[in-house]
Structures are given as structure tokens and as C-alpha cells.
Design an enzyme around this catalytic site. Structure first.
Site, PDB file in Angstrom:
ATOM      1  N   ASP A  72       3.455 -13.804  39.226  1.00 21.14           N
ATOM      2  CA  ASP A  72       4.730 -14.336  38.745  1.00 21.14           C
ATOM      3  C   ASP A  72       5.765 -13.222  38.793  1.00 21.14           C
ATOM      4  O   ASP A  72       5.416 -12.038  38.717  1.00 21.14           O
ATOM      5  CB  ASP A  72       4.612 -14.869  37.309  1.00 21.14           C
ATOM      6  CG  ASP A  72       5.789 -15.777  36.976  1.00 21.14           C
ATOM      7  OD1 ASP A  72       5.736 -16.968  37.305  1.00 21.14           O
ATOM      8  OD2 ASP A  72       6.788 -15.277  36.410  1.00 21.14           O
ATOM      9  N   TYR A  91      16.012 -13.472  32.557  1.00 25.50           N
ATOM     10  CA  TYR A  91      14.967 -13.833  31.577  1.00 25.50           C
ATOM     11  C   TYR A  91      14.818 -12.744  30.514  1.00 25.50           C
ATOM     12  O   TYR A  91      14.603 -13.030  29.338  1.00 25.50           O
ATOM     13  CB  TYR A  91      13.628 -14.067  32.291  1.00 25.50           C
ATOM     14  CG  TYR A  91      13.637 -15.309  33.149  1.00 25.50           C
ATOM     15  CD1 TYR A  91      13.439 -16.573  32.587  1.00 25.50           C
ATOM     16  CD2 TYR A  91      13.872 -15.241  34.516  1.00 25.50           C
ATOM     17  CE1 TYR A  91      13.464 -17.715  33.375  1.00 25.50           C
ATOM     18  CE2 TYR A  91      13.899 -16.379  35.305  1.00 25.50           C
ATOM     19  CZ  TYR A  91      13.700 -17.612  34.730  1.00 25.50           C
ATOM     20  OH  TYR A  91      13.735 -18.743  35.492  1.00 25.50           O
ATOM     21  N   ARG A  98       5.950 -22.111  45.679  1.00 31.56           N
ATOM     22  CA  ARG A  98       5.117 -22.507  44.530  1.00 31.56           C
ATOM     23  C   ARG A  98       3.983 -23.437  44.941  1.00 31.56           C
ATOM     24  O   ARG A  98       3.582 -24.325  44.178  1.00 31.56           O
ATOM     25  CB  ARG A  98       5.975 -23.151  43.432  1.00 31.56           C
ATOM     26  CG  ARG A  98       7.150 -22.287  42.962  1.00 31.56           C
ATOM     27  CD  ARG A  98       6.728 -21.163  42.047  1.00 31.56           C
ATOM     28  NE  ARG A  98       6.292 -21.630  40.769  1.00 31.56           N
ATOM     29  CZ  ARG A  98       7.053 -21.685  39.681  1.00 31.56           C
ATOM     30  NH1 ARG A  98       8.296 -21.294  39.727  1.00 31.56           N
ATOM     31  NH2 ARG A  98       6.558 -22.112  38.546  1.00 31.56           N
ATOM     32  N   ARG A 157       0.505 -26.625  39.502  1.00 27.42           N
ATOM     33  CA  ARG A 157      -0.017 -27.726  38.687  1.00 27.42           C
ATOM     34  C   ARG A 157      -0.119 -29.069  39.386  1.00 27.42           C
ATOM     35  O   ARG A 157      -0.757 -29.972  38.867  1.00 27.42           O
ATOM     36  CB  ARG A 157       0.827 -27.864  37.414  1.00 27.42           C
ATOM     37  CG  ARG A 157       0.550 -26.759  36.421  1.00 27.42           C
ATOM     38  CD  ARG A 157       1.671 -26.649  35.407  1.00 27.42           C
ATOM     39  NE  ARG A 157       2.884 -26.236  36.089  1.00 27.42           N
ATOM     40  CZ  ARG A 157       4.041 -25.999  35.495  1.00 27.42           C
ATOM     41  NH1 ARG A 157       4.153 -26.147  34.197  1.00 27.42           N
ATOM     42  NH2 ARG A 157       5.090 -25.614  36.189  1.00 27.42           N
ATOM     43  N   ARG A 208      -6.884 -22.889  36.075  1.00 21.75           N
ATOM     44  CA  ARG A 208      -5.922 -22.454  35.060  1.00 21.75           C
ATOM     45  C   ARG A 208      -6.508 -22.624  33.662  1.00 21.75           C
ATOM     46  O   ARG A 208      -6.375 -21.743  32.817  1.00 21.75           O
ATOM     47  CB  ARG A 208      -4.649 -23.278  35.241  1.00 21.75           C
ATOM     48  CG  ARG A 208      -3.646 -23.248  34.145  1.00 21.75           C
ATOM     49  CD  ARG A 208      -2.790 -21.998  34.216  1.00 21.75           C
ATOM     50  NE  ARG A 208      -1.760 -22.058  33.188  1.00 21.75           N
ATOM     51  CZ  ARG A 208      -1.994 -21.833  31.899  1.00 21.75           C
ATOM     52  NH1 ARG A 208      -3.186 -21.508  31.486  1.00 21.75           N
ATOM     53  NH2 ARG A 208      -1.004 -21.901  31.028  1.00 21.75           N
TER      54      ARG A 208
HETATM   55  O1  CP3 Z   1       2.342 -20.522  44.650  1.00 17.21           O
HETATM   56  C1  CP3 Z   1       3.207 -19.666  44.483  1.00 17.21           C
HETATM   57  O2  CP3 Z   1       4.404 -19.817  44.817  1.00 17.21           O
HETATM   58  C2  CP3 Z   1       2.811 -18.318  43.913  1.00 17.21           C
HETATM   59  C3  CP3 Z   1       3.002 -18.113  42.547  1.00 17.21           C
HETATM   60  C4  CP3 Z   1       4.365 -18.108  41.855  1.00 17.21           C
HETATM   61  C5  CP3 Z   1       4.505 -18.533  40.509  1.00 17.21           C
HETATM   62  N1  CP3 Z   1       5.767 -18.260  40.098  1.00 17.21           N
HETATM   63  C6  CP3 Z   1       3.431 -19.148  39.725  1.00 17.21           C
HETATM   64  C7  CP3 Z   1       3.752 -19.875  38.482  1.00 17.21           C
HETATM   65  C8  CP3 Z   1       5.623 -17.631  42.267  1.00 17.21           C
HETATM   66  C9  CP3 Z   1       6.054 -17.116  43.625  1.00 17.21           C
HETATM   67  C10 CP3 Z   1       6.492 -17.719  41.136  1.00 17.21           C
HETATM   68  C11 CP3 Z   1       7.899 -17.276  41.164  1.00 17.21           C
HETATM   69  C12 CP3 Z   1       8.736 -17.467  39.971  1.00 17.21           C
HETATM   70  N2  CP3 Z   1       8.361 -17.397  38.658  1.00 17.21           N
HETATM   71  C13 CP3 Z   1      10.136 -17.667  40.024  1.00 17.21           C
HETATM   72  C14 CP3 Z   1      10.983 -17.695  41.276  1.00 17.21           C
HETATM   73  C15 CP3 Z   1      10.872 -18.983  42.005  1.00 17.21           C
HETATM   74  C16 CP3 Z   1      11.493 -20.147  41.311  1.00 17.21           C
HETATM   75  O3  CP3 Z   1      10.741 -21.122  41.083  1.00 17.21           O
HETATM   76  O4  CP3 Z   1      12.681 -20.107  41.007  1.00 17.21           O
HETATM   77  C17 CP3 Z   1      10.586 -17.777  38.701  1.00 17.21           C
HETATM   78  C18 CP3 Z   1      12.029 -18.011  38.256  1.00 17.21           C
HETATM   79  C19 CP3 Z   1       9.462 -17.598  37.832  1.00 17.21           C
HETATM   80  C20 CP3 Z   1       9.444 -17.570  36.353  1.00 17.21           C
HETATM   81  C21 CP3 Z   1       8.609 -18.659  35.801  1.00 17.21           C
HETATM   82  N3  CP3 Z   1       7.222 -18.715  35.892  1.00 17.21           N
HETATM   83  C22 CP3 Z   1       9.052 -19.792  35.084  1.00 17.21           C
HETATM   84  C23 CP3 Z   1      10.495 -20.099  34.789  1.00 17.21           C
HETATM   85  C24 CP3 Z   1       7.912 -20.522  34.759  1.00 17.21           C
HETATM   86  C25 CP3 Z   1       7.869 -21.763  33.897  1.00 17.21           C
HETATM   87  C26 CP3 Z   1       8.310 -22.955  34.629  1.00 17.21           C
HETATM   88  C27 CP3 Z   1       7.157 -23.562  35.330  1.00 17.21           C
HETATM   89  O5  CP3 Z   1       7.268 -23.865  36.521  1.00 17.21           O
HETATM   90  O6  CP3 Z   1       6.171 -23.766  34.632  1.00 17.21           O
HETATM   91  C28 CP3 Z   1       6.788 -19.860  35.300  1.00 17.21           C
HETATM   92  C29 CP3 Z   1       5.374 -20.290  35.211  1.00 17.21           C
HETATM   93  C30 CP3 Z   1       4.584 -20.391  36.465  1.00 17.21           C
HETATM   94  N4  CP3 Z   1       4.635 -19.500  37.494  1.00 17.21           N
HETATM   95  C31 CP3 Z   1       3.628 -21.395  36.775  1.00 17.21           C
HETATM   96  C32 CP3 Z   1       3.102 -21.071  38.030  1.00 17.21           C
HETATM   97  C33 CP3 Z   1       2.019 -21.795  38.789  1.00 17.21           C
HETATM   98  C34 CP3 Z   1       3.219 -22.544  35.874  1.00 17.21           C
HETATM   99  C35 CP3 Z   1       2.532 -22.030  34.650  1.00 17.21           C
HETATM  100  C36 CP3 Z   1       1.180 -22.627  34.352  1.00 17.21           C
HETATM  101  O7  CP3 Z   1       0.389 -22.914  35.258  1.00 17.21           O
HETATM  102  O8  CP3 Z   1       0.896 -22.748  33.161  1.00 17.21           O
END
Ligand code: CP3
Length: 342
Positions: A74, A149, A24, A28, A37
Site C-alpha cells: 500500500d 493522508y 488494484r 476484495r 486477507r
Molecule cells: O492490486 C494492487 O493494485 C496492489 C495493491 C494496492 C493497494 N493499494 C492494496 C489495498 C495498491 C497499488 C494500492 C494503492 C493505494 N493505496 C492508493 C493509490 C491508488 C488509488 O486507489 O487511488 C491509495 C490512495 C491507497 C490508500 C488506501 N489503501 C486507501 C484509501 C484504502 C482504503 C480504501 C479501500 O479501497 O479499502 C486502502 C486499503 C487497501 N489497499 C485495500 C487494498 C486491497 C483494501 C483493504 C482491505 O483489504 O482490507
């Protein structure tokens, strides 16, 4: 000739210093991410905009010079491609229509190719834009984690709805996971053909399963992805991150066929060393040590390096970096891993 350090480590080489990237790493905690974003509108619009998704993928590379970039997208673009009404509620995480058994027969994977075309376009752009030495990682969610999910319609503390669904309706669960595995395999094949050097399968919720369920719902569908991907791309490098899989990790690597395994911070370093005998490992610093900084960070980094640097290692966190991680601590981590600590 393969020169990218991440790929050399995945292939089993011991490198000093080890390659490093952070799960990740685009997100943010970076002000430049928050700015892009905000300009993108919604989170999914950012994922499907090749210009902006390329930009946010490159941001941590420019700032920190990690050995690898990870495609910005994502894991939930797969349920989005299945028309499950996926959206992200600020501060609360993902939401979608909860899936019932009756919905499974109606899922239509045929839209995915068109729907995910912008993500594939991002991969191609990234390979052009990245420095030659920086590896590009593609990814998808493991079918079980994506299903948690889809079934609950949101994240929950223990993903109990998906576990109950699996116990009550095991055949329906198998059917759902097979469909997700086939879509995900196709998606990863396209990422690899567009220029990804390797791919990671995120099974963030694998650790909530009992042994029999882990074998059936995590290992089984992951193996199905690995087999399909390798049929199309025989030398595909695949990283498996089964968070919480603990004592099942050795079986997970052997039975899924992934090349490298990601380790969360609960995996003891002595166990990690044993796992290194079968191939490369990636991890496993507690993301909260990165927030704490100082001695907590230094000691955590040093422990991993002293236990694991004699074998194939990719330095990483044990789970994703959090929005409150200070940038100065990321810089301190890199200095320490790369041996320039004062
Ligand atoms: O930089 C990177 O790693 C690449 C992008 C990436 C994102 N999500 C961007 C993201 C990757 C590889 C993921 C994987 C992901 N997404 C997982 C597996 C890894 C882990 O953390 O367990 C999961 C379970 C998700 C599902 C997901 N996406 C959730 C539960 C959430 C909300 C929680 C949170 O962290 O906000 C997201 C949103 C998300 N995915 C954000 C980002 C940068 C934040 C959203 C935003 O910017 O508004």
C-alpha cells in the site's frame, strides 16, 4: 532482450492487442483475496507477510492472465515506516496520527529500510514465481498524495486539510514532500533492484491542486523521485498516474520525466491521442463501466481501443477496480480487449 509486453508498450511500441492490467487488481472483488486477507489478520500484516503478499499478487494473474502483476502493498507503508500509527478501519479506510508542522522535524526516515524489508522480499519472490512473460510493477504513492493522508490523518472527500496546510505553511509542505520523495525514491530503487520491471507513482489526489500548487507539490517532488531513481537505475521505467491532472498531463510527463502516463476516465480520448505523440499512455476506462457491464462496458472498451490502439497503449481502468466489480465483467473486458469478443 526485452520481451514483456508491458515493457515494450512503455518503451513506445504499438502492440495489438495492447497489454492489459487493472489498477488494484488484487483485492476484495476476488473471493480468494478475501480468504487470504481474513487469514492474515490486519491489512498491514498482509502487506508485510511475503508469503501472503506474494499469494494475493499472483491471484489475479492465475485467474485472468493479465500482462502485468502489481506488487501487493500500500502507499501508506511509507507513513507507517515513519511511525505515524497507521491502521485500517474496516469499511472506513486508513487512519493515522494527523501531522502538524512541529512533527515534521521529528520524522525519522532511517527505520524505513528495515521496516520495508518484507515488501522487498515479496518483490524478489514474485519475480521468481511469475510467468516469464508477466511484467512485475512496483509502486509508491506520490509525496503529495501520501501527505494528504498524513496531514488529515485519514482520507477526506477533498483532502482540504492538506491543501490548507500547503497554503498556510508552504515551506513546511516542501520539507515534508522532499523527505517523502527521498524515502520513496530509495524504496523504488530497492524494488527495481529486487526484480520489479517498472514502477508506478500513484498521485491519486493530484487533481485537487490549482496550477501553481500542482507544479510545486505534485510535479516537483515527483521529479525529485524520478531523478533519484534514474541516478541509481538509469534505465528505470516509471509510470506516473496523476489522477485529475487533466490539461496539465503533458507538462506533467515532460517535467517529471516519467515514461508513461496513466489517464483517468475524465481525460477525453482526443486529448489522450495527442498525449500518445509524446509516449505511451495507460487507461482509462471508468471503473463503473466495469460494474455496469453489458453495453456500457463494451462501448467504453471499444472507444478506447478505436481511438488509442494505433499508438503505444496499456489498457487499464481510469482508477482502481472496486470491491463490487463482478468477476464475469472482468473476463468480458479481457475478451473484448484481446479481440475474442463474440
Ligand atoms: O492490486 C494492487 O493494485 C496492489 C495493491 C494496492 C493497494 N493499494 C492494496 C489495498 C495498491 C497499488 C494500492 C494503492 C493505494 N493505496 C492508493 C493509490 C491508488 C488509488 O486507489 O487511488 C491509495 C490512495 C491507497 C490508500 C488506501 N489503501 C486507501 C484509501 C484504502 C482504503 C480504501 C479501500 O479501497 O479499502 C486502502 C486499503 C487497501 N489497499 C485495500 C487494498 C486491497 C483494501 C483493504 C482491505 O483489504 O482490507
Amino acid at each position: 532482450m526485452q520481451t514483456r509486453r508491458l515493457i515494450r508498450a512503455i518503451d513506445g511500441e504499438t502492440l495489438d492487442p495492447p497489454p492489459v492490467w487493472l489498477m488494484r487488481q488484487a483485492g476484495r472483488y476476488l473471493p480468494e483475496y478475501r480468504q487470504t486477507r481474513a487469514a492474515a489478520g490486519s491489512f498491514l500484516e498482509l502487506c508485510y507477510n511475503p508469503d501472503l503478499a506474494t499469494e494475493v499478487t499472483l491471484q489475479p494473474i492465475r485467474r485472468f492472465g493479465f500482462d502485468a502483476a502489481i506488487l501487493f502493498s500500500d502507499i501508506l507503508v511509507i507513513p507507517d515506516a515513519l511511525d505515524r500509527n497507521v491502521h485500517f478501519v474496516t469499511g472506513e479506510g486508513p487512519r493515522m496520527d494527523p501531522l502538524t508542522v512541529a512533527d515534521i522535524d521529528r520524522l525519522d526516515p532511517t527505520r524505513a529500510e528495515t521496516h520495508l524489508a518484507p515488501v522487498i522480499a515479496t518483490v524478489a519472490r514474485l519475480r521468481e514465481a511469475l510467468p516469464q512473460e508477466t511484467a512485475l510493477i512496483g509502486f509508491c504513492g506520490a509525496p503529495f498524495t501520501v501527505a494528504t493522508y498524513m496531514i488529515a490523518g485519514r482520507g477526506t472527500p477533498d483532502q482540504a486539510p492538506a491543501r490548507l496546510f500547503a497554503y498556510r505553511e508552504p515551506q513546511a509542505m516542501d520539507q515534508l514532500l522532499a523527505l517523502l520523495a527521498d524515502m520513496s525514491a530509495e524504496y523504488l530503487i530497492r524494488q527495481l533492484r529486487a526484480g520489479a520491471d517498472c514502477v508506478q507513482i500513484f498521485d491519486s489526489w493530484a487533481g485537487i491542486l490549482d496550477e501553481a500548487s500542482f507544479r510545486r507539490f505534485s510535479i516537483g517532488p515527483t521529479r525529485r523521485i524520478v531523478d533519484r531513481v534514474r541516478q541509481a537505475v538509469p534505465d528505470a521505467r516509471i509510470i506516473g498516474f496523476a489522477k485529475g491532472a487533466g490539461s496539465m498531463l503533458s507538462a506533467y510527463r515532460a517535467e517529471t520525466g516519467v515514461n508513461m502516463i496513466g489517464l483517468d476516465w475524465s481525460v477525453p480520448l482526443t486529448q489522450a491521442r495527442m498525449l500518445q505523440k509524446d509516449g505511451a499512455v495507460q487507461g482509462n476506462l471508468d471503473p463503473l463501466r466495469l460494474i455496469a457491464g453489458g453495453a456500457a462496458l463494451d462501448e467504453g472498451v471499444d472507444a478506447i481501443l478505436s481511438e488509442l490502439k494505433a499508438g503505444p497503449l496499456v489498457f487499464n481502468l481510469g482508477h482502481g477496480i472496486t470491491p463490487d466489480a463482478p468477476i464475469a465483467h472482468v473476463e468480458a473486458l479481457l475478451r473484448r480487449v484481446r479481440g475474442q469478443a463474440s
